[in-house]
Structure formats: structure tokens, C-alpha cells
Design an enzyme around this catalytic site. Structure first.
Site, PDB file in Angstrom:
ATOM      1  N   ASP A 348       0.842  -1.185   0.000  1.00  0.00           N
ATOM      2  CA  ASP A 348       0.000   0.000   0.000  1.00  0.00           C
ATOM      3  C   ASP A 348       0.889   1.251   0.000  1.00  0.00           C
ATOM      4  OD1 ASP A 348      -2.787   1.059   0.507  1.00  0.00           O
ATOM      5  OD2 ASP A 348      -1.727   1.954   2.209  1.00  0.00           O
ATOM      6  N   GLU A 377       1.540   0.444  -4.887  1.00  0.00           N
ATOM      7  CA  GLU A 377       1.030   1.735  -5.351  1.00  0.00           C
ATOM      8  C   GLU A 377       2.158   2.758  -5.323  1.00  0.00           C
ATOM      9  OE1 GLU A 377      -3.474   2.275  -3.879  1.00  0.00           O
ATOM     10  OE2 GLU A 377      -2.032   2.166  -2.255  1.00  0.00           O
TER      11      GLU A 377
END
Ligand code: CA
Length: 690
Positions: A348, A377
Site C-alpha cells: 500500500d 502503489e
């Protein structure tokens, strides 16, 4: 390192260390501990505790009978001894398996109690750690368990993103263990109509990797209130090395969540599915309460003048550039790969973590698990780094982390429309001018990306509108048939493009997240199960089953063609040729190379509401996908040109000879048969007999 530097910091004078000094070379030289024994190391004869607390003046380990804070069941508090590099140690004879513990740390003149950052498991809500004999939690056959896709590159993966609750909560799931790890171990589950659900559905789909939304211990669900429905995605870490308790059948007993998590991994592996964890090292639930920061104030999180940096938007950013944070994250990822046989990690907001940490993780894990895949990400975000010149793991720095892939918002936005406007169209929904960017994406080389091994191609994930909801919002006047064609066109692109295909669970059955009051939920992180759960009864309708078959077919085709799964840009550029002279909103590619001798693949995408006639290279072409169906079987033949139907993809292969065995045992050479049938007519397409 000179000895005087080591001596500058001692238990006597360490009260004066401030967070501003944590990232200094002097501090790191004195206080970087490199041993592998942080936490509670169990053996039947004794348990050894070691905690890193360089600014403490005293530390005790408290042993408890149970794992619930507030319970008066203290067995003993053992003083810990200052040891090397700012660590403190204690030892207790006897078999402590199942004993709970915390640390009491005196620092800045104040004593606080904290869970162990290296806790292997905990009691309810993750507040007390538990000593555990990990081997006792192993399911039968665990020693022989492993990644069913061992040895394959990341571009061979087809990734399916799922929340533990979403697969089972629906009344029609037929799954007994609703909302639990064990729900993903159940085989033979079905809707009342007998349509496979859960693990069987995922297996039938053909995906290689199941990516689970956070399954480490997070804070937003109260594990003492599981009698009431609670939903959260779980992007609020509390204990990074502990399975989340609410997905276990008993969050009070620390061994249960560990054992059941392993049963889930084993069942998935046995079904031929690799397991990816969503890991959220970039921030924690509450920085001030996080156990690492309670033990060493402000060490784990970036701060300036005691104010936490907040690039994550979640209240704090992890100071991965500090030596003992980096070690913690490396140790943690390696622990999940070693102890739980995890085959991949999705990071993340990895753009908040430095490249050196990411490369250290990849190297450490690949030493013993070369199969493990990494992606995340890589958005660029502002953050208050505590050191100078620290490159962060963003898309733009992709060349610095060559074994780490990134979500391609480039292909996502080009296909479905910009993420910042809920009803903006993209290529599939009628936005013109996307050909150039999609051509790069098809090659696995959007501008930021060095090659296909580093791009995750997707049109939906848990964030933002579900793909089908976005399509409906951006084309309110289109027919339902066209909405479905748009959905399938996005899937065909992602599943044939170079890179790593990825989709949110349920995209293959037009998953929608409608709000009770109308409209769609674009951020369902804490929405009720009624919004989030997969609605299995939809598969009772032929319309949904047809979409499911289309996805199954695309996946089967991808798996059959190594030319679609290349790892490096040079190989792609030598084998993929863009077709020129096409109408607007049409893309086409020819692909041929040594990976598939004697074959050429031809793929065309038409986003127009009218058919587009695309000229084919000379020869007879077997059709594998059109607007309605896709697969690894021939559904027709084309010579000269092919009319690509409105809003659809066409996938063809020219093959010297393709022998198929008919049900009656006859073998036919399809290429020869088709050539005879086509007879040189310019645009002959033999449609499959239905
Ligand atoms: Ca929890």
C-alpha cells in the site's frame, strides 16, 4: 566504528536523545541491531525475550495468563537487562507456549506498557502479545506446502483481489464460515441454484494469485464485538506480524488465528492458487499508540517538532529510511513468506517507502523464496523524510527497484476514465484520443515504466468505483448490452497486454456497489456487507455467466500464449508490432517470436459503437475471441480482414497447423480445414455454431 561513538549513548545518558537524532549516522552506528532474535523466541525449555528500546532507562517483560487487557492475571514481571545496540533481554525457563506478555518501558521519566512490535500473535484486539510454539499451529502436510506457481515470473501471474468477508457474507454464498479465513478453505460450495462459489469459483476462473486485502492485525474492527456486523478494509495496522483476529473463529486465543490462517493458505495452495498479502507498512492505525512508538517515542513514524508527517492521509508516515524501521519491515515480510508461505506482497502507498528498503526486502525474501512477487502503489506523495537524498519507491523511480512492479494508473485511467471524476469516460466508454497511451500500455511500457515486469494492468480494484458502476455512470444512455461490451473490452485489453493482469473480485460477474439511496459507493472501506459482499445469486442469470465465461476464456488464452507474458521491454519491442492506418478508437497489434514458433497473434480493440473492418496480414487466421466469447479454442476463421464488432476485441492466431481432437476421437487440422472453407474470400468469418 570508533569506540567513543558507541559510548556516547549509554543507558545513563540516553534520556537526552531526541527524535531529531534518530536518523543521524551516530545514532545508527550505535543502535542498529542486526540479530534475528527480536521478540519472544520460544523453545520447550525456555523463552528468550529481546526488545529494541535504546532510549529506555528500564524495561520489564510482564507475563500474563490471558490476552485481554484489564484482566488481573499477571503471572510475573521480569526485569530486562540492557544488551547490545539498544536492545534489552530477559529469559524465562519452562514452556511458555500460550503465555501472554507485554513490555513496560520507562523512558522520558514515564513508564508505558506496550505490545511487542515483533509479536507473533496476540490476544483479542492485539494488545497483549503471546508466546507461541509456531510449529504446533502447522496444518497437516505443511512441510510439503508451497507456491503452486513456483519458478514462474510475475508476468505469468493473473491476480484476483479479494476481501476475506466479501467472498462469503452473502446469503447465497453457501459458505459456512462467513467472514472467516476458513471460508476460503471450503470446497464444493454453491448457490441455491448449484452454481459454484468461493474457492471453487476462484479456481474455475483460472486466476493464479489470490490477493487478500489486509489480513494482518488491524484496529478498526473491535474483535470483542463480533456479534455485530463490522466491515473495514483494514488499512489501519496494529500488529504487522499477527493475523487479524476478527477473521478467526476465536480472537481471544492467540494460536487460533495463526492456525486458521495457515489452513487457508494450505487450502488455496492445494487448489493451485498462490497467495498475495496486502501489506500496509507506510503508516499505522494511531502513530502515538503504535507499540513501536510507545517503546521508542516517534521512532517508527516521520515527525518534525513532534508533529507527524501525513503524506499517507492516514495521520502518519513510516520512517522506513531509519535502520531499525527498515530492519523491522524486512524481517516482517520475510516472516510472512517463511512462516505462512505467502507468495506475493502488495504494498500500500509504497511511494512513501524508500527504494533501499524495498530492495532489501526483495533481496532478503528472494534468498529463500525466489518465487515471491512484489508490487504496489507507486504514487508520488509529499512526506517529511528524516534523511537527505532518499529516493522513494514511486513509479518515476521504477528503474531503481527493478524487481518491484507498480499499479498502472495509466492504463486504468486510459481505459475507464480519470479516477478523479466519477463519471468521466475512457477508451472503452467513448473517450477519443487514447490510442497512443494505450499502445504504450499494451507493450507494458507506459512512460514511467521500464518494462512489462514492472506494470500491473488493471481496470478495477477495491478503491474507487467498481468497473461496471463507472461504466454505467459515464455512459448513462448506452444499452446494458453495450455496458457489458465495455466491461469485456477493458478485460480483453488487460488480459492480453504485456505486464501483470489484475482485477477486483467480482469484476468477472459485473460486480456493483450500489448505495441504498441510489448511486454507487466509490469508497466502500467501511460500508456494510450489503454493499461490499459478492452477490453470488447474480450467477443464476445467463447474462452474468456469459461475462464469467468471457473472463475464464481470456485467462485461458493468456495462459496458453507465452508471447503475451514477456518480462523485458526489448523482447516486447522485437515481437509486438503496432498496426498502422486504423480508424480512430481502434488499436491492433501483431505478435510473433521465438516463444511461439510458427504462430502469430493478432489482437484488435474497437471502442467505436460501429464495427471496424481491420485488414489481416496474409494467411488464414483462427479466431479465439470476439464480442461474445473468448477462450483457448477456435470459434471461427478469418482471411483478409475481420470486422471487429462494436465495442469489442478480436483475438486471432495464425498457426501453421492446430490439431484438435473432437469428442468422437477424430483429429482435424483446423488450419487446413479453414483455409479450404475460406477459399480466398476477402472477409470471410466463420462464426461458431452455437
Ligand atoms: Ca484486529
Amino acid at each position: 566504528m570508533k569506540s567513543y561513538e558507541q559510548e556516547r549513548y549509554t543507558v545513563e545518558n540516553n534520556q537526552h536523545i531526541t527524535p531529531a537524532q534518530y536518523s543521524s549516522a551516530e545514532f545508527e552506528a550505535a543502535y542498529t541491531y542486526s540479530g534475528a532474535d527480536l521478540g519472544a523466541t520460544w523453545s520447550a525449555a525456555k523463552t528468550c525475550f529481546r526488545v529494541w528500546a535504546p532510549t529506555a532507562e528500564a524495561v520489564k517483560v510482564n507475563l500474563y495468563r490471558g490476552g485481554t487487557p484489564g484482566t488481573e492475571d499477571l503471572l510475573e514481571s521480569l526485569p530486562m537487562t540492557a544488551a547490545e545496540n539498544g536492545t534489552w533481554v530477559a529469559e524465562k525457563a519452562g514452556d511458555l507456549n500460550g503465555v501472554y506478555y507485554t513490555y513496560s518501558v520507562t523512558r522520558r521519566g514515564e513508564t508505558v506498557e506496550a505490545c511487542d512490535p515483533y509479536a507473533r500473535t496476540t490476544g483479542v484486539n492485539g494488545l497483549r502479545a503471546m508466546v507461541i510454539d509456531l510449529a504446533s499451529t502447522n496444518p497437516a502436510g505443511w512441510n510439503d506446502d508451497g507456491d503452486p506457481h513456483y519458478g514462474l515470473p510475475i508476468t505469468d501471474a493473473v491476480i484476483y483481489e479479494l476481501h476475506v468477508r466479501d467472498v462469503s457474507l452473502d446469503d447465497n454464498s453457501g459458505i459456512h464460515n462467513k467472514g472467516k479465513y476458513l471460508g476460503l478453505t471450503e470446497r464444493g460450495t454453491a448457490t441455491p441454484d448449484g452454481i459454484p462459489t468461493g474457492l471453487d469459483h476462484i479456481r474455475n476462473l483460472g486466476v493464479t494469485h489470490l490477493h487478500l486485502l489486509p489480513v494482518y492485525d488491524y484496529g478498526s474492527v473491535d474483535e470483542t464485538r463480533l456479534d455485530v456486523p463490522q466491515f473495514n478494509w483494514g488499512y489501519d495496522p496494529v500488529n504487522f506480524n499477527v493475523p487479524e483476529g476478527s477473521y478467526s473463529t476465536d480472537p481471544y486465543r492467540g494460536a487460533v488465528r495463526v492456525a486458521e490462517f495457515k489452513l487457508m493458505v494450505k487450502a488455496l495452495h492445494d487448489a493451485g492458487i498462490s497467495v498475495v498479502m496486502d501489506v500496509v507498512y507506510n503508516h499505522v492505525y494511531e502513530a502515538g499508540d503504535f507499540c513501536f512508538n510507545r517503546i521508542v517515542p516517534e521512532y517508527f513514524s516521520r515527525s518534525k517538532d513532534h508533529v507527524y508527517s501525513n503524506g499517507s492521509g492516514c495521520g502518519n508516515d513510516t520512517a522506513s529510511e531509519r535502520s531499525m524501521v527498515r530492519k523491522f519491515i524486512v524481517d516482517s515480510v520475510k516472516y510472512w513468506a517463511d512462516e505462512y508461505h505467502i507468495d506475493g506482497f502488495r504494498f500500500d502507498l509504497v511511494g512513501l517507502i524508500d527504494c533501499e528498503t524495498i530492495n532489501a526486502i526483495v533481496d532478503a525474501v528472494h534468498e529463500t523464496h525466489p518465487n515471491v512477487i512484489f508490487y504496489g502503489e507507486g504514487w508520488t506523495m509529499p512526506t517529511g523524510l528524516t534523511k537527505e537524498n532518499v529516493p522513494l519507491c514511486t513509479q518515476l523511480n521504477a528503474a531503481q527497484t527493478p524487481k518491484f512492479a507498480f499499479f498502472s494508473d495509466t492504463v486504468r485511467d486510459a481505459l475507464r476514465g480519470t479516477v478523479f471524476v466519477d463519471n468521466a469516460p475512457g477508451f472503452i466508454s467513448g473517450l477519443a484520443g487514447q490510442e497512443a497511451v494505450l499502445e504504450k500500455c499494451f507493450r507494458g511500457q507506459p512512460d514511467w515504466c521500464p518494462g512489462p515486469g514492472q506494470t500491473v494492468n488493471y481496470a478495477s480494484c477495491h478503491d474507487n468505483m467498481a468497473l461496471f458502476d463507472r461504466i454505467v455512470l459515464s455512459t448513462p444512455n448506452a444499452t446494458r448490452e453495450d455496458h457489458i461490451r465495455m466491461n469485456n473490452l477493458a478485460a480483453a485489453f488487460c488480459m492480453t497486454a504485456q505486464g501483470v493482469p489484475f482485477f477486483q473480485a467480482g469484476e468477472e460477474m459485473l460486480r456493483s456497489k450500489p448505495l441504498p439511496g441510489g448511486g454507487f459507493d466509490e469508497n466502500s472501506y467501511k460500508s456494510p456487507d450489503s454493499v461490499n459482499a459478492i452477490k453470488w445469486a447474480d450467477l443464476s442469470k445467463e447474462e452474468y455467466r456469459q461475462v464469467l465465461r468471457y473472463y475464464q476464456g481470456l485467462i485461458a488464452f493468456r495462459k496458453a500464449h507465452p508471447l503475451l507474458r514477456q518480462m523485458d521491454a526489448e523482447g516486447v519491442n522485437a515481437t509486438v508490432t503496432s498496426v498502422s492506418g486504423l480508424a480512430a478508437n481502434v488499436l491492433a497489434f501483431r505478435i510473433s517470436g521465438e516463444a511461439e514458433p510458427g504462430k502469430e497473434i493478432f489482437i484488435a480493440f474497437n471502442a467505436n459503437p460501429t464495427a471496424a473492418v481491420v485488414q489481416l496480414p496474409v494467411g488464414t487466421w483462427n479466431v479465439y475471441a470476439d464480442a461474445e466469447s473468448a477462450g483457448d479454442t477456435v470459434i471461427g476463421t478469418a482471411v483478409g480482414a475481420i470486422p471487429v464488432e462494436p465495442i469489442s476485441a478480436a483475438i486471432l492466431v495464425k498457426e501453421e497447423k492446430r490439431i484438435e481432437t473432437k469428442p468422437d476421437g477424430r483429429q482435424i487440422a483446423l488450419g487446413a480445414l479453414a483455409a479450404a472453407a475460406a477459399g480466398g474470400i476477402l472477409a470471410a468469418v466463420l462464426r461458431r455454431k452455437k
